[in-house]
Motif scaffolding. Structure first.
Motif, mmCIF file in Angstrom:
data_model
loop_
_atom_site.group_PDB
_atom_site.id
_atom_site.type_symbol
_atom_site.label_atom_id
_atom_site.label_comp_id
_atom_site.label_asym_id
_atom_site.label_seq_id
_atom_site.Cartn_x
_atom_site.Cartn_y
_atom_site.Cartn_z
ATOM 1 N N GLU A 110 40.934 -49.082 9.334
ATOM 2 C CA GLU A 110 40.806 -48.202 8.170
ATOM 3 C C GLU A 110 39.728 -47.143 8.370
ATOM 4 O O GLU A 110 39.749 -46.102 7.730
ATOM 5 N N ASN A 111 38.769 -47.409 9.258
ATOM 6 C CA ASN A 111 37.689 -46.459 9.513
ATOM 7 C C ASN A 111 38.083 -45.393 10.539
ATOM 8 O O ASN A 111 37.378 -44.408 10.715
ATOM 9 N N ILE A 112 39.226 -45.555 11.213
ATOM 10 C CA ILE A 112 39.655 -44.581 12.218
ATOM 11 C C ILE A 112 40.331 -43.396 11.529
ATOM 12 O O ILE A 112 41.309 -43.558 10.815
ATOM 13 N N GLN A 113 39.779 -42.226 11.725
ATOM 14 C CA GLN A 113 40.356 -41.003 11.162
ATOM 15 C C GLN A 113 41.398 -40.419 12.094
ATOM 16 O O GLN A 113 42.469 -40.013 11.673
ATOM 17 N N SER A 114 41.070 -40.375 13.406
ATOM 18 C CA SER A 114 42.011 -39.815 14.371
ATOM 19 C C SER A 114 41.702 -40.327 15.769
ATOM 20 O O SER A 114 40.585 -40.752 16.060
ATOM 21 N N ILE B 123 39.593 -39.197 22.466
ATOM 22 C CA ILE B 123 38.529 -38.940 21.500
ATOM 23 C C ILE B 123 38.911 -39.599 20.193
ATOM 24 O O ILE B 123 39.951 -39.290 19.605
ATOM 25 N N ILE B 124 38.070 -40.528 19.751
ATOM 26 C CA ILE B 124 38.300 -41.262 18.514
ATOM 27 C C ILE B 124 37.264 -40.799 17.504
ATOM 28 O O ILE B 124 36.055 -40.828 17.785
ATOM 29 N N LYS B 125 37.740 -40.358 16.338
ATOM 30 C CA LYS B 125 36.849 -39.953 15.249
ATOM 31 C C LYS B 125 37.007 -40.936 14.112
ATOM 32 O O LYS B 125 38.125 -41.350 13.790
ATOM 33 N N THR B 126 35.884 -41.291 13.496
ATOM 34 C CA THR B 126 35.908 -42.235 12.394
ATOM 35 C C THR B 126 35.694 -41.520 11.069
ATOM 36 O O THR B 126 35.165 -40.408 11.021
ATOM 37 N N LYS B 127 36.102 -42.173 10.007
ATOM 38 C CA LYS B 127 35.958 -41.590 8.673
ATOM 39 C C LYS B 127 34.500 -41.481 8.251
ATOM 40 O O LYS B 127 34.166 -40.686 7.393
ATOM 41 N N ASP B 128 33.633 -42.296 8.873
ATOM 42 C CA ASP B 128 32.214 -42.220 8.518
ATOM 43 C C ASP B 128 31.452 -41.222 9.403
ATOM 44 O O ASP B 128 30.234 -41.227 9.462
ATOM 45 N N GLY B 129 32.209 -40.341 10.117
ATOM 46 C CA GLY B 129 31.595 -39.226 10.825
ATOM 47 C C GLY B 129 31.192 -39.475 12.261
ATOM 48 O O GLY B 129 30.568 -38.616 12.882
ATOM 49 N N GLN B 130 31.538 -40.604 12.821
ATOM 50 C CA GLN B 130 31.194 -40.881 14.210
ATOM 51 C C GLN B 130 32.322 -40.428 15.137
ATOM 52 O O GLN B 130 33.450 -40.259 14.713
ATOM 53 N N GLN B 131 31.970 -40.246 16.388
ATOM 54 C CA GLN B 131 32.957 -39.858 17.393
ATOM 55 C C GLN B 131 32.667 -40.628 18.673
ATOM 56 O O GLN B 131 31.519 -40.766 19.073
#
Length: 88
Positions: free
Chosen positions: A38-42, A51-59
């Protein structure tokens, strides 16, 4: 930064266990990321990197993730001892 563990597919040894925003793969590996699906944005391919970006702003940048062998590397999400394979 994300807690990341890199495990060798051949020997099952832990190659890295760090909090980081970038890892480089040098052999067939499973990359375990301690976060929820659920925390994975893309998750996107850029060259040979994932490149994995999370919903809490991490990459997290996983260098050398993609190769001619599509089954060489995998990403697994771990949350409360539950494992979830991130599909390519």
């Amino acid at each position: 930064m994300l807690q990341v563990q890199v495990v060798s597919k051949e020997h099952h040894n832990v190659l890295e266990n760090v909090q980081t925003n970038q890892v480089t793969l040098n052999e067939a590996s499973v990359v375990v990321i301690h976060t929820t699906r659920e925390n994975i944005q893309s998750a996107e391919r850029v060259g040979n990197s994932l490149i994995i970006k999370t919903k809490d702003g991490q990459q997290l940048v996983i260098e050398n993730y993609f190769s001619e062998n599509p089954d060489l590397n995998d990403v697994v999400l771990e949350d409360n001892n539950k494992l979830d394979l991130l599909r390519k």
